[in-house]
Motif scaffolding. Structure first.
Motif, short mmCIF file in Angstrom:
data_model
loop_
_atom_site.label_atom_id
_atom_site.label_comp_id
_atom_site.label_asym_id
_atom_site.label_seq_id
_atom_site.Cartn_x
_atom_site.Cartn_y
_atom_site.Cartn_z
N THR A 201 0.81 -1.22 0.00
CA THR A 201 0.00 0.00 0.00
C THR A 201 0.85 1.27 0.00
O THR A 201 0.30 2.37 -0.11
CB THR A 201 -0.94 0.05 1.22
N ASN A 202 2.15 1.14 0.11
CA ASN A 202 3.03 2.29 0.16
C ASN A 202 3.97 2.35 -1.05
O ASN A 202 4.93 3.11 -1.05
CB ASN A 202 3.85 2.28 1.45
N LEU A 203 3.69 1.52 -2.06
CA LEU A 203 4.52 1.48 -3.25
C LEU A 203 3.79 2.11 -4.43
O LEU A 203 2.56 2.03 -4.53
CB LEU A 203 4.88 0.02 -3.58
N HIS A 204 4.54 2.74 -5.33
CA HIS A 204 3.95 3.39 -6.51
C HIS A 204 3.48 2.34 -7.50
O HIS A 204 4.23 1.43 -7.87
CB HIS A 204 4.98 4.32 -7.14
N VAL A 205 2.22 2.49 -7.96
CA VAL A 205 1.64 1.44 -8.80
C VAL A 205 0.97 1.97 -10.07
O VAL A 205 0.43 1.18 -10.84
CB VAL A 205 0.61 0.60 -7.99
N ASN A 206 0.99 3.29 -10.30
CA ASN A 206 0.38 3.82 -11.51
C ASN A 206 1.17 5.04 -11.96
O ASN A 206 1.04 6.13 -11.39
CB ASN A 206 -1.09 4.20 -11.25
N PHE A 210 1.43 9.36 -10.80
CA PHE A 210 2.54 9.71 -9.91
C PHE A 210 2.53 11.21 -9.61
O PHE A 210 2.30 12.02 -10.50
CB PHE A 210 3.87 9.31 -10.58
N PRO A 211 2.75 11.62 -8.34
CA PRO A 211 3.13 10.80 -7.18
C PRO A 211 1.95 10.29 -6.35
O PRO A 211 2.16 9.63 -5.35
CB PRO A 211 3.97 11.78 -6.36
N ASN A 212 0.74 10.60 -6.79
CA ASN A 212 -0.44 10.15 -6.02
C ASN A 212 -0.89 8.77 -6.48
O ASN A 212 -2.07 8.56 -6.78
CB ASN A 212 -1.57 11.17 -6.17
N ASP A 213 0.05 7.86 -6.53
CA ASP A 213 -0.26 6.52 -7.04
C ASP A 213 0.12 5.43 -6.04
O ASP A 213 0.41 4.31 -6.42
CB ASP A 213 0.44 6.28 -8.38
N THR A 214 0.10 5.78 -4.77
CA THR A 214 0.16 4.77 -3.72
C THR A 214 -1.15 4.84 -2.95
O THR A 214 -1.81 5.89 -2.92
CB THR A 214 1.33 5.01 -2.74
N VAL A 215 -1.53 3.74 -2.34
CA VAL A 215 -2.75 3.75 -1.53
C VAL A 215 -2.62 4.77 -0.42
O VAL A 215 -3.54 5.57 -0.16
CB VAL A 215 -3.03 2.34 -0.97
N GLN A 216 -1.46 4.80 0.23
CA GLN A 216 -1.27 5.72 1.36
C GLN A 216 -1.40 7.18 0.92
O GLN A 216 -1.90 8.02 1.67
CB GLN A 216 0.09 5.49 2.02
N SER A 217 -0.94 7.50 -0.28
CA SER A 217 -1.00 8.89 -0.76
C SER A 217 -2.42 9.36 -1.00
O SER A 217 -2.68 10.57 -1.12
CB SER A 217 -0.18 9.04 -2.05
N ARG A 218 -3.36 8.41 -1.08
CA ARG A 218 -4.75 8.75 -1.39
C ARG A 218 -5.64 8.73 -0.15
O ARG A 218 -6.86 8.86 -0.25
CB ARG A 218 -5.27 7.80 -2.47
#
Length: 285
Positions: A201-206, A210-218
């Motif tokens: 959930t803390n890794l970049h996946v889209n 980027f940079p709002n592409d981790t679960v935690q960032s959202r």
């Protein structure tokens, strides 16, 4: 095919939200607003099992066995979010997440190699098991202590199921799977060397987001995870060592070779990569 056996084994130990959660033991004096906020963030984070399942089904289209197991994993993970939401709804309704906050963590993950993703989530289950056990120790309110204990046990069982699929992959694709699992194992067991907690959930996946592409960032508070771990539940080096030791122990079982340190696992990874390399052309030699 592993799905029928895993379904049966997980069905036998499945907990009931009405019967197995001691709702009547709630003590309002032992729950602060600060604690309720952390429960809220974990409830939203657990909701991200939804996009993770969509990713798994897309990237494992050729594996109906694993895809069928996702029906069990998805159900139990969404139940984790649900029980945390229900706790807040009953006892701190002003902290219950909104539907919009839950939906915000549903976004598309970029395609990724299935073997590496499987290993990453295996390590993620180990880490969550320890995070939730630590959280249970931190809380003093008896109902949430029990909830975290119960869902931590689910995470351990999910890790065991993923391990079964990893063993199956070794049989089917051999060194390709060994290289993928060892590579991610080295990464996920080296969390103490990174600035942020290593969890799916803390890794970049889209890349497009980027940079709002981790679960935690959202999440409503993108910085909450580090604060929760470092300042609140105090997931210290002793807890982190338990995570690393558990990853190394399972890698030892998987590869039938003892790994005491991450460095030993990394040396094994290099051995596999070298073994997979095509032989040098005589003229080049």
């Amino acid at each position: 095919m592993l799905y029928p056996e895993l379904f049966k084994s997980l069905e036998q130990v499945r907990w009931n939200m009405d019967k197995d959660i001691p709702w009547d033991k709630f003590d309002a004096s032992l729950l602060s607003d600060e604690q309720a906020q952390t429960i809220r963030m974990n409830a939203i984070t657990e909701w991200s099992a939804l996009p993770a399942t969509e990713m798994f089904l897309r990237d494992n289209r050729g594996d109906s066995d694993f895809s069928a197991f996702m029906s069990v994993w998805f159900f139990e993970e969404q139940k984790h979010s649900l029980v945390l939401i229900e706790y807040l709804r009953r006892f701190k309704p002003e902290f219950a997440p909104t539907e919009a906050e839950l939906h915000n963590v549903r976004f598309e993950f970029d395609p990724a190699p299935p073997l590496e993703t499987l290993m990453m989530h295996f390590c993620g289950e180990i880490r969550l098991n320890h995070w939730y056990r630590c959280a249970s120790d931190w809380h003093t309110e008896p109902v949430i202590k029990q909830i975290y204990k119960i869902i931590s046990q689910d995470e351990a069982r999910h890790g065991g199921a993923y391990l079964r699929y990893m063993k199956k992959a070794l049989t089917e694709v051999g060194d390709t799977a060994r290289a993928a699992f060892a590579k991610i194992g080295v990464l996920m067991a080296s969390a103490r060397r990174t600035e942020k907690p290593l969890h799916p959930t803390n890794l970049h996946v889209n890349q497009a987001l980027f940079p709002n592409d981790t679960v935690q960032s959202r999440l409503p508070d993108p910085e909450w995870l580090e604060h929760w771990l470092d300042t609140q539940i105090r997931f210290d080096s002793e807890w982190e060592k338990k995570v690393v030791d558990r990853i190394l122990h399972n890698m030892s079982l998987l590869f039938e070779r003892t790994f005491e340190t991450v460095q030993e696992l990394n040396r094994y990874r290099k051995e596999i990569v070298t073994r997979m390399a095509p032989p040098a052309h005589p003229a080049a030699a």
